[in-house]
Scaffold this active site. Structure first.
Site, mmCIF file in Angstrom:
data_model
loop_
_atom_site.group_PDB
_atom_site.id
_atom_site.type_symbol
_atom_site.label_atom_id
_atom_site.label_comp_id
_atom_site.label_asym_id
_atom_site.label_seq_id
_atom_site.Cartn_x
_atom_site.Cartn_y
_atom_site.Cartn_z
ATOM 1 N N SER A 275 0.844 -1.202 0.000
ATOM 2 C CA SER A 275 0.000 0.000 0.000
ATOM 3 C C SER A 275 0.876 1.247 0.000
ATOM 4 O O SER A 275 1.971 1.247 0.576
ATOM 5 C CB SER A 275 -0.884 -0.009 1.246
ATOM 6 O OG SER A 275 -1.491 1.254 1.419
ATOM 7 N N TYR B 288 -0.906 -0.802 10.265
ATOM 8 C CA TYR B 288 -1.055 -1.064 8.824
ATOM 9 C C TYR B 288 0.109 -0.442 8.065
ATOM 10 O O TYR B 288 0.725 -1.071 7.209
ATOM 11 C CB TYR B 288 -2.389 -0.483 8.339
ATOM 12 C CG TYR B 288 -2.718 -0.797 6.891
ATOM 13 C CD1 TYR B 288 -3.191 -2.068 6.545
ATOM 14 C CD2 TYR B 288 -2.564 0.142 5.884
ATOM 15 C CE1 TYR B 288 -3.499 -2.375 5.223
ATOM 16 C CE2 TYR B 288 -2.871 -0.153 4.563
ATOM 17 C CZ TYR B 288 -3.345 -1.412 4.240
ATOM 18 O OH TYR B 288 -3.649 -1.721 2.933
HETATM 19 N N1 LIG Z 1 -8.750 -1.781 -0.983
HETATM 20 C C1 LIG Z 1 -7.798 -0.872 -1.045
HETATM 21 O O1 LIG Z 1 -8.055 0.329 -1.293
HETATM 22 C C2 LIG Z 1 -6.368 -1.271 -0.840
HETATM 23 C C3 LIG Z 1 -5.386 -0.277 -0.986
HETATM 24 C C4 LIG Z 1 -4.052 -0.629 -0.822
HETATM 25 C C5 LIG Z 1 -3.716 -1.945 -0.522
HETATM 26 N N2 LIG Z 1 -4.685 -2.893 -0.362
HETATM 27 C C6 LIG Z 1 -4.276 -4.260 -0.049
HETATM 28 O O2 LIG Z 1 -4.911 -5.161 -0.927
HETATM 29 C C7 LIG Z 1 -5.023 -6.448 -0.302
HETATM 30 C C8 LIG Z 1 -6.438 -6.969 -0.473
HETATM 31 O O3 LIG Z 1 -7.306 -6.115 0.251
HETATM 32 P P1 LIG Z 1 -8.823 -5.857 -0.123
HETATM 33 O O4 LIG Z 1 -8.981 -4.412 -0.295
HETATM 34 O O5 LIG Z 1 -9.257 -6.787 -1.206
HETATM 35 O O6 LIG Z 1 -9.500 -6.222 1.283
HETATM 36 P P2 LIG Z 1 -10.640 -7.274 1.695
HETATM 37 O O7 LIG Z 1 -11.755 -7.234 0.722
HETATM 38 O O8 LIG Z 1 -10.903 -6.974 3.119
HETATM 39 O O9 LIG Z 1 -9.918 -8.686 1.533
HETATM 40 C C9 LIG Z 1 -8.898 -9.082 2.405
HETATM 41 C C10 LIG Z 1 -8.656 -10.555 2.189
HETATM 42 O O10 LIG Z 1 -7.584 -10.976 3.083
HETATM 43 C C11 LIG Z 1 -8.055 -12.135 3.749
HETATM 44 N N3 LIG Z 1 -7.357 -12.395 5.012
HETATM 45 C C12 LIG Z 1 -7.282 -11.623 6.116
HETATM 46 N N4 LIG Z 1 -6.570 -12.243 7.080
HETATM 47 C C13 LIG Z 1 -6.184 -13.441 6.568
HETATM 48 C C14 LIG Z 1 -5.438 -14.535 7.056
HETATM 49 N N5 LIG Z 1 -4.953 -14.562 8.303
HETATM 50 N N6 LIG Z 1 -5.211 -15.596 6.234
HETATM 51 C C15 LIG Z 1 -5.697 -15.600 4.970
HETATM 52 N N7 LIG Z 1 -6.455 -14.612 4.466
HETATM 53 C C16 LIG Z 1 -6.686 -13.540 5.249
HETATM 54 C C17 LIG Z 1 -9.527 -11.914 3.939
HETATM 55 O O11 LIG Z 1 -10.193 -13.123 4.304
HETATM 56 P P3 LIG Z 1 -11.599 -13.132 5.104
HETATM 57 O O12 LIG Z 1 -12.675 -12.918 4.088
HETATM 58 O O13 LIG Z 1 -11.614 -14.483 5.719
HETATM 59 O O14 LIG Z 1 -11.549 -12.018 6.111
HETATM 60 C C18 LIG Z 1 -9.875 -11.420 2.541
HETATM 61 O O15 LIG Z 1 -9.963 -12.491 1.643
HETATM 62 C C19 LIG Z 1 -4.590 -6.242 1.154
HETATM 63 O O16 LIG Z 1 -3.263 -6.673 1.336
HETATM 64 C C20 LIG Z 1 -4.684 -4.721 1.322
HETATM 65 O O17 LIG Z 1 -3.819 -4.239 2.339
HETATM 66 C C21 LIG Z 1 -6.007 -2.566 -0.518
#
Ligand SMILES: NC(=O)c1ccc[n+]([C@@H]2O[C@H](COP(=O)([O-])OP(=O)(O)OC[C@H]3O[C@@H](n4cnc5c(N)ncnc54)[C@H](OP(=O)(O)O)[C@@H]3O)[C@@H](O)[C@H]2O)c1
Length: 310
Positions: free
Chosen positions: A177, A233
């Site tokens: 991020s 984070y």
């Molecule tokens: N969305 C944004 O704007 C944004 C921006 C920058 C970076 N990111 C990064 O992008 C990545 C994906 O995020 P997202 O936005 O798609 O969020 P999200 O929809 O909340 O998805 C997060 C995923 O991580 C899984 N997870 C959490 N803890 C875990 C564990 N211990 N073992 C295995 N899986 C686990 C969750 O599983 P559950 O469904 O079981 O909770 C879910 O599948 C993350 O690394 C986040 O930091 C996102």
């Protein structure tokens, strides 16, 4: 066992958000995708979604909790027997590390928008927040965040490296991020260690993370100039970017990069964001499919997933 004509990709946190879209897009390109999820039911439901999109031949499900050593070991064992090789590892799973009484963490969203706008050409629509709640940083949530976003990636990566070494184009993508960009770090020692690329080691990165956790536990976040918002984070992603560089230096025959996928509408931010999960996943997939000999050890962020390095 491994089919020479097939490329195998494993995606953590593949059951929703950006991870699910990464699985879909990689599978659409004919790559055999192993969608992993910590929760079997949620993972199998996600698999169904991809099956209904006509991708059933290209996607399998595997349970994988990135903070559970037994789960990682079982996944490696199963993977070794069933596929025999891994070509692309996408460390996507992540948590925000906050607790709160609302579904939309307003201050996180606002701060992220400020950071994204300051660092990119992405046009961000005006924020339409649906609620005005607050989120709290607790030590427990922060520690969980560090263990998921940083140590989880390390454990999964180390466990799968022997399978990646059997690939002729081993690739690791760490979904990070802009929040972890060093310009956002205020703690001078952490900044000095993490910005010293030539001197970076796994131990020095771990040291920064451990110091942060101790400061957090002992109430010294403000005193030692750690940021006062979504701190765990930010530290987890800054450490992840540094670890990516260390790993890239160690495995010069791999392509290993981290990137910010952009501010995307997912559950992590109450589905606010400038871009869709699909658009965010496109950036991740481009980095996952960099050709052999492509850049390694970089942190990518721009709308094409190719511009700004550290
Ligand atoms: N969305 C944004 O704007 C944004 C921006 C920058 C970076 N990111 C990064 O992008 C990545 C994906 O995020 P997202 O936005 O798609 O969020 P999200 O929809 O909340 O998805 C997060 C995923 O991580 C899984 N997870 C959490 N803890 C875990 C564990 N211990 N073992 C295995 N899986 C686990 C969750 O599983 P559950 O469904 O079981 O909770 C879910 O599948 C993350 O690394 C986040 O930091 C996102």
């Amino acid at each position: 066992m491994a089919d020479a004509g097939v490329r195998y990709a494993l995606v953590t946190g593949g059951n929703k958000g950006i991870g699910l879209e990464i699985c879909k897009q990689l599978a659409s390109k004919g790559i055999k995708v192993i969608l992993t999820s910590r929760d079997e039911k949620r993972g199998l439901e996600a698999l169904q979604i991809l099956n209904h999109s006509g991708l059933s031949h290209h996607v399998d499900f595997l349970q994988l909790n990135v903070v559970d050593a037994a789960s990682i070991a079982a996944a490696v064992q199963f993977f070794t027997t069933k596929y025999g090789r891994l070509d692309i590892l996408v460390n996507n799973a992540g948590v925000l590390g906050l607790e709160g009484d609302v579904s939309i963490p307003q201050e996180v969203v606002e701060a992220t928008v400020v950071a994204v706008v300051a660092n990119s050409e992405v046009e961000t629509p005006p924020l339409q927040l649906k609620t005005k709640g607050t989120t709290i940083q607790t030590y427990e949530a922060g520690e969980k965040c560090i263990h998921t976003n940083y140590y989880g990636v390390k454990r999964v990566t180390e466990a799968f490296i022997p399978l990646l070494q059997l690939s002729d184009s081993p690739t690791i993508v760490n979904v990070s991020s802009m929040g972890g960009h060093l310009t956002h770090l205020r703690n001078e020692r952490a900044k000095a260690v993490l910005s010293n690329e030539a001197g970076l080691t796994e131990e020095s990165v771990d040291g920064v993370v451990q110091e942060f956790l101790i400061d957090f536990k002992e109430g010294r976040l403000e005193k030692n100039k750690w940021l006062n918002h979504a701190t765990a984070y930010q530290v987890s992603k800054a450490a992840l970017n540094a670890y990516t560089k260390v790993l890239a230096k160690r495995h010069t025959d791999f392509i290993i990069n981290s990137l910010c996928p952009g501010f995307a509408r997912t559950d992590m931010n109450g589905n606010l964001g400038a871009i869709s999960a699909e658009e965010a996943a496109q950036k991740v997939v481009r980095v996952a499919l960099l050709p052999r000999g492509g850049p390694s050890g970089a942190f990518f962020y721009d709308k094409d997933a190719y511009g700004v390095a550290t």
